[in-house]
Design an enzyme around this catalytic site. Structure first.
Site, PDB file in Angstrom:
ATOM      1  N   GLY A  48      19.600  39.908  14.584  1.00 58.72           N
ATOM      2  CA  GLY A  48      20.037  41.001  13.725  1.00 58.72           C
ATOM      3  C   GLY A  48      19.085  41.304  12.583  1.00 58.72           C
ATOM      4  N   LEU A  50      18.022  44.361  12.011  1.00 55.92           N
ATOM      5  CA  LEU A  50      17.084  44.994  12.947  1.00 55.92           C
ATOM      6  C   LEU A  50      15.984  45.790  12.249  1.00 55.92           C
ATOM      7  CD1 LEU A  50      19.637  46.335  15.608  1.00 55.92           C
ATOM      8  CD2 LEU A  50      18.473  44.105  15.538  1.00 55.92           C
ATOM      9  N   GLY A  53      10.611  46.445  15.426  1.00 57.81           N
ATOM     10  CA  GLY A  53      10.234  45.489  16.491  1.00 57.81           C
ATOM     11  C   GLY A  53      11.387  45.291  17.454  1.00 57.81           C
ATOM     12  N   HIS A  54      12.582  45.014  16.905  1.00 58.24           N
ATOM     13  CA  HIS A  54      13.763  44.853  17.761  1.00 58.24           C
ATOM     14  C   HIS A  54      14.036  46.148  18.530  1.00 58.24           C
ATOM     15  CE1 HIS A  54      14.867  42.123  14.241  1.00 58.24           C
ATOM     16  NE2 HIS A  54      14.930  41.283  15.254  1.00 58.24           N
ATOM     17  N   LYS A 166       5.579  38.978  19.356  1.00 58.24           N
ATOM     18  CA  LYS A 166       5.526  38.457  17.981  1.00 58.24           C
ATOM     19  C   LYS A 166       5.817  36.953  17.983  1.00 58.24           C
ATOM     20  CE  LYS A 166       6.576  37.915  13.577  1.00 58.24           C
ATOM     21  NZ  LYS A 166       7.951  37.497  13.407  1.00 58.24           N
ATOM     22  N   SER A 203      12.365  40.175  10.252  1.00 57.64           N
ATOM     23  CA  SER A 203      13.518  40.205   9.336  1.00 57.64           C
ATOM     24  C   SER A 203      13.197  39.385   8.096  1.00 57.64           C
ATOM     25  CB  SER A 203      14.754  39.631  10.030  1.00 57.64           C
ATOM     26  OG  SER A 203      14.962  40.281  11.262  1.00 57.64           O
TER      27      SER A 203
HETATM   28  P1  AMP Z   1      14.663  37.759  15.976  1.00 62.28           P
HETATM   29  O1  AMP Z   1      15.802  38.633  15.556  1.00 62.28           O
HETATM   30  O2  AMP Z   1      13.653  37.546  14.911  1.00 62.28           O
HETATM   31  O3  AMP Z   1      15.121  36.496  16.657  1.00 62.28           O
HETATM   32  O4  AMP Z   1      13.893  38.567  17.098  1.00 62.28           O
HETATM   33  C1  AMP Z   1      14.527  39.049  18.244  1.00 62.28           C
HETATM   34  C2  AMP Z   1      13.501  39.522  19.227  1.00 62.28           C
HETATM   35  O5  AMP Z   1      12.737  40.568  18.653  1.00 62.28           O
HETATM   36  C3  AMP Z   1      12.524  38.425  19.633  1.00 62.28           C
HETATM   37  O6  AMP Z   1      12.245  38.511  21.013  1.00 62.28           O
HETATM   38  C4  AMP Z   1      11.313  38.752  18.805  1.00 62.28           C
HETATM   39  O7  AMP Z   1      10.096  38.301  19.366  1.00 62.28           O
HETATM   40  C5  AMP Z   1      11.365  40.256  18.788  1.00 62.28           C
HETATM   41  N1  AMP Z   1      10.601  40.762  17.659  1.00 62.28           N
HETATM   42  C6  AMP Z   1      10.743  40.399  16.358  1.00 62.28           C
HETATM   43  N2  AMP Z   1       9.818  41.013  15.595  1.00 62.28           N
HETATM   44  C7  AMP Z   1       9.070  41.770  16.434  1.00 62.28           C
HETATM   45  C8  AMP Z   1       7.950  42.628  16.248  1.00 62.28           C
HETATM   46  N3  AMP Z   1       7.401  42.829  15.058  1.00 62.28           N
HETATM   47  N4  AMP Z   1       7.443  43.242  17.340  1.00 62.28           N
HETATM   48  C9  AMP Z   1       7.980  43.029  18.561  1.00 62.28           C
HETATM   49  N5  AMP Z   1       9.028  42.244  18.792  1.00 62.28           N
HETATM   50  C10 AMP Z   1       9.571  41.613  17.747  1.00 62.28           C
END
Ligand code: AMP
Length: 299
Positions: A48, A50, A53-54, A166, A203
């Site tokens: 979350g 968001l 990237g998400h 990432k 995040s």
């Molecule tokens: P998180 O909420 O940080 O666990 O991320 C959820 C998903 O979003 C994971 O697969 C991350 O690798 C992806 N993600 C997070 N930040 C980025 C970004 N800047 N670019 C691409 N994917 C991202």
């Protein structure tokens, strides 16, 4: 396809229970199959808060699947005791409207108690890949990640699941785990989305003070220097790493956790760089740990 004007897309359905999720997916599968065509489910696991990237993962999932499920779950088992579980940023209402804008159908938002029943004692450990890079400073982190992703796969039975480059180590671990355990999920890894100044969206960037945020681009600049060294013919892993460290030294972060050059398929450190490699780094600005990486194909 019609695109709803901004702010008017209807909010995704929110499901908080595992039974509810299974029932909702089963109904969608039955309805899809009744229409006499294949029916695919895409899963986007997130914690979350968001950002773009998400959303890039959700967008890709929307194009490739009939039903898109996003999980929003700050998974306690992947946080160490001294880490930021309690203060991890959360804003479900904002997340729902952003997810709506990407056409997400269903948001799975369980509590920790719903995901981990009392007595939970089964863990998924992807050996070898989990102890290096971020795993060294965060023991148990990838065990928590692999376990929750396995549970999400079991609950959603997605055809495809979307992860970001990432978190390169996480993406590799999930892909390995899905293959090793015959989970039958296609793991799709999407490119890193960055702010205009090169900082990878995260995040956790919300933790940075304006002064720390202003210094943060040095991380990506350092990685690009390593990439440039590789592209200019440097093949000695130590020298490639030094190219990154030299840039970091210009305006050093408060702490450098690691800068590594590793092979993209097994995360081992080669002496002489060959094939596809990831130059990955983790640094601290104050208490905030930022990670980033570049993927380089060496001819
Ligand atoms: P998180 O909420 O940080 O666990 O991320 C959820 C998903 O979003 C994971 O697969 C991350 O690798 C992806 N993600 C997070 N930040 C980025 C970004 N800047 N670019 C691409 N994917 C991202």
């Amino acid at each position: 396809m019609t695109v709803a004007p901004e702010g008017t897309a209807s909010l995704p359905e929110v499901v908080e229970s595992k039974d509810g999720l299974r029932a909702r997916l089963e109904a969608a599968r039955v309805a899809g199959i009744a229409q006499g065509r294949p029916f695919s489910v895409g899963l986007v696991p997130t914690m979350g808060f968001l950002h773009e990237g998400h959303l890039s993962l959700a967008r890709r999932a929307r194009v490739e699947n009939d039903l898109v499920v996003m999980s929003i779950f700050v998974n306690p088992t992947q946080f160490g005791p001294a880490e930021d579980l309690d203060r991890y940023p959360r804003d479900l209402d904002r997340d729902l409207s952003l997810a709506a804008g990407e056409g997400v159908d269903l948001v799975f938002h369980p509590s920790a108690e719903e995901m981990y029943a009392p007595g939970h004692c089964t863990w998924v450990d992807v050996e070898g890949l989990s102890e290096v890079l971020c795993g060294r400073a965060r023991p148990g982190h990838f065990r928590g990640v692999a376990t929750v992703v396995t549970k999400l796969f079991a609950l959603c039975r997605p055809d495809r699941a979307y992860f970001g480059q990432k978190d390169a180590q996480q993406a590799l671990i999930v892909r390995r785990m899905a293959a090793d355990l015959d989970l039958g999920v296609e793991v799709v890894v999407c490119p890193i989305v960055r702010d205009a100044d090169g900082v990878a969206m995260s995040s956790r960037n919300a933790y940075l003070t304006p002064q720390q945020r202003a210094r943060a681009p040095i991380l990506n600049r350092a990685l690009r220097a390593a990439q440039h060294a590789l592209e200019s013919g440097e093949r000695d892993a130590g020298a490639v790493k030094d190219a990154a460290l030299k840039v970091l030294a210009e305006d050093p972060p408060d702490r450098v956790d690691y800068v590594e050059v590793v092979s993209a398929d097994d995360l081992r450190e080669p002496q002489v760089v060959r094939g596809e490699v990831v130059v990955a780094a983790a640094v601290f600005f104050g208490a905030t740990r930022l990670i980033d990486n570049v993927l380089v194909k060496v001819p």
